[in-house]
Design an enzyme around this catalytic site. Structure first.
Site, PDB file in Angstrom:
ATOM      1  N   HIS A 501       0.810  -1.217   0.000  1.00 28.45           N
ATOM      2  CA  HIS A 501       0.000   0.000   0.000  1.00 28.45           C
ATOM      3  C   HIS A 501       0.841   1.264   0.000  1.00 28.45           C
ATOM      4  O   HIS A 501       0.330   2.345  -0.260  1.00 28.45           O
ATOM      5  CB  HIS A 501      -0.939   0.019   1.212  1.00 28.45           C
ATOM      6  N   THR A 613      -5.548   3.940   7.894  1.00 31.06           N
ATOM      7  CA  THR A 613      -5.775   2.679   7.189  1.00 31.06           C
ATOM      8  C   THR A 613      -6.480   1.719   8.142  1.00 31.06           C
ATOM      9  O   THR A 613      -6.403   1.891   9.372  1.00 31.06           O
ATOM     10  CB  THR A 613      -4.454   2.047   6.713  1.00 31.06           C
TER      11      THR A 613
END
Length: 666
Positions: A501, A613
């Site tokens: 990510h 996140t």
């Protein structure tokens, strides 16, 4: 266990004064109104689409609209270009609200806030990676802020190859400070002060369109489905959508009549064209060759060859190829592509690839006209679901057409950001790399994007139910006399990891910060693009997060905003060791001091928030430094090659206090 949050840090704080309210207005530009309707598309087995010539009256009405919008916008642009924004220096992208002043929302700021999570025209061009000369020219002309304004606008963007086709002396003269006025004129000749999609421009066939350069027009012609500008310059990729308009890639630099640069770059029709990667003159490049030459469909081309489909897709056609990028293939679960390339699975690979082929030529306007309908594919009995959302074509719900109308001799290619699967399990390359994390899979876009995080797992429920979520928009805050953040950083070994990510630097022990007497040890730092936190609704190109933990497990994150500017040598070692593949890790040869990554002024906006996140855990002490650092366009583009978008949208503040230090120190 102590649970410290930023709201608990108000003890002993000395107030310097009541909050000062400051309203910063963003420049709003004209609106194009409504785009010209696209002609009805053929069914998948119909004859090749041909761009229709609009009646003269329609073209006149379109130009009248553009002219009216241009007059008002040009005055605003002129005012912007002649005034230096407060606090701007060294090519910085945007002035940051000054610590010690609190800002209230303005209508203009609210408008910009809605699109803050996406990328504007400038950032979209940077991310593309092949408009570096154009971006340097935009910076030299002082047009960055103009092209980041609310818009909408259209940028006709010459590629690096187009600029390279100019005589060397012309290219050098373009960037000379004494030629700034001429450079502004040249660049504004590439801007339409409204949002004009490919279908809109095609509708001007045989006519001219107004530009951002007063009194100067561009002649438009459509030849074999290709849009030609000033006779010699071709639109090679159309409809690259940005938050404030649209970009059309062109293979030449357009020269306004009378420009002093024309003498060195004379070309009939006032344009110098280069043979671009996406330009396929008749008889030169078929779909497979065109895909090969672009450079970012290498996995797709390898799959086509392994499946034995190269000769088919080199045939007469016509075909439409929905082409997943290399990043899209990289987002597949580990081992999937290797499994598909196994000769024993050849038929599965053939079926997968033929699901990405429409057995007719369907340009962008044809595909868009299927909104709410389906299109047949080369895989018998399997169809694609087409929807259009804010001018963006979506396929099967979560796969996006990211670049349209890449023309070939036997059809057209549309770049997509995911690999389509006939069973409905299409995988999107939201961050350009495969996921490498525990728990339920999540992404930054599509069906498992931020809006869905809270429903993906019970562990992620806080992502949707939490009342103290991050990031936030910095808009109203309290200037106070806060104790300085104590940075105790020193050179330490680190390893750079692609975690699927972002790029993350894992740090050896030995670095810490002190906040209100509590020591937080540095664990790692990582990057987001665009910035997750916004300033008055504006996102900056990137944001650095340094994650710390205290002895009780509480987190403190130092955020550093990143603007466009000079190359930052302090990141050179990190950038040179960024792994391109998820789960790869590379050590940095020499110890690096994280202190060199921070601005000298370390006063910060402080608030209690969350991880940005999943699982979005709350109780995180956020320390967002008020002074940005700089990176060059090349450095930002290098990161975005791996992670085009990895930022969570801003979250509601819910009356949380945001504090800012007004004392000198840190």
């Amino acid at each position: 266990m102590r649970k410290r949050t930023m709201s608990s840090n108000l003890k002993g704080i000395r107030t310097y004064g009541a909050p000062i309210i400051m309203a910063l207005a963003l420049i709003l530009t004209g609106c194009f109104g409504s785009s010209a309707p696209a002609a009805a598309a053929p069914e998948a087995d119909a004859a090749p689409a041909v761009a229709a010539e609009a009646p003269a009256g329609d073209a006149e009405n379109m130009n009248a609209t553009l002219q009216a919008e241009t007059v008002a916008l040009r005055a605003q642009l002129t005012e912007m270009l002649t005034a230096q924004p407060a606090g701007a220096e060294n090519g910085a992208e945007a002035a940051t609200p000054e610590p010690g002043h609190a800002a209230e929302p303005t209508p203009a700021a609210e408008a910009g806030h809605e699109a803050a999570a996406g990328m504007d025209i400038v950032d979209t061009a940077i991310h593309a990676g092949h408009f570096t000369t154009l971006i340097k020219a935009v910076e030299a002309a002082g047009l960055v802020e103009a092209l980041k304004a609310a818009g909408p606008m259209t940028l006709l963007a010459p590629t690096d190859a187009a600029f390279a086709a100019l005589p060397p002396e012309t290219l050098a003269a373009l960037l000379m400070p004494e030629n700034k006025a001429e450079l502004i004129n040249l660049l504004m000749y590439h801007v339409m002060t409204a949002k004009a999609m490919a279908a809109d421009i095609s509708g001007l066939n045989g006519n001219s369109t107004n530009t951002g350069l007063e009194g100067k027009q561009i002649a438009v012609a459509v030849e074999h489905d290709k849009i030609m500008l000033n006779t010699t310059v071709a639109v090679t990729i159309a409809d690259i959508i940005a938050t404030n308009g649209v970009i059309h890639e062109i293979n030449g630099v357009l020269m306004p009549e009378g420009s002093s640069f024309m003498a060195g770059a004379a070309a009939e029709g006032h344009g110098t064209a280069a043979a671009g990667a996406h330009d396929a003159p008749a008889g030169e490049m078929d779909i497979v060759a065109t895909a090969s030459q672009t450079g970012h469909f290498t996995k797709l081309v390898a799959a086509i060859e392994a499946a034995g489909l190269a000769e088919t897709l080199k045939g007469v056609g016509p075909f439409t190829l929905l082409a997943p990028t290399d990043a899209a293939f990289a987002a597949l679960p580990a081992g999937t592509l290797d499994n598909l390339l196994n000769p024993d699975n050849k038929q599965k690979l053939v079926d997968l690839l033929m699901y990405h082929v429409i057995m007719a030529k369907a340009v962008a306007s044809d595909v868009a006209s299927l909104n709410g309908r389906t299109a047949n594919t080369g895989l018998t009995g399997k169809k694609l679901n087409i929807t259009v959302d804010n001018d963006t074509v979506m396929i099967n719900g979560n796969v996006k057409v990211t670049a349209a109308d890449i023309m070939a001799t036997n059809g057209v290619i549309h770049e997509i950001n995911g690999v389509l699967s006939a069973d409905g399990t299409s995988v999107v390359a939201a961050d350009g790399a495969p996921a490498a994390h525990a728990g339920a899979q999540w992404e930054y876009e599509g069906a498992i994007g931020p809006a869905a995080w809270g429903a993906l797992s019970a562990d992620y429920a806080t992502c949707s139910s939490g009342m103290s979520q991050s990031p936030i928009d910095i808009r109203i805050y309290q200037p106070l006399g806060l104790e300085d953040i104590g940075f105790s950083y020193q050179p330490v070994p680190m390893k750079i990891k692609n975690n699927g990510h972002t790029i993350q630097a894992n740090i050896d022990a030995g670095n810490s910060i002190t906040v209100d007497g509590v020591v937080f040890n540095l664990l790692q730092f990582h990057f987001h693009t665009p910035s997750e936190h916004t300033l008055l609704g504006r996102a900056l190109p990137m944001e650095l997060h340094l994650v710390h933990k205290d002895a009780d497990g509480n987190l403190a994150v130092v955020g550093v905003l990143i603007t466009i500017g000079a190359a930052n040598a302090n990141f050179a070692e990190i950038w040179s060791h960024m792994p391109a593949v998820a789960d790869e890790e590379q050590p940095v040869p020499a110890p690096l001091n994280p202190l060199t990554l921070l601005p000298k002024d370390r006063r910060a906006y402080r608030y209690s928030g969350s991880l940005t996140t999943p699982p979005c855990s709350e109780g995180v002490n956020w320390l967002l430094l008020a002074t940005p650092i700089q990176m060059s366009t090349d450095q930002i583009a290098a990161f975005r090659t791996l992670f085009p978008l990895n930022a969570r949208p801003v979250q509601p503040l819910h009356d949380r206090p945001v504090l800012v230090d007004v004392t000198i120190g840190g």
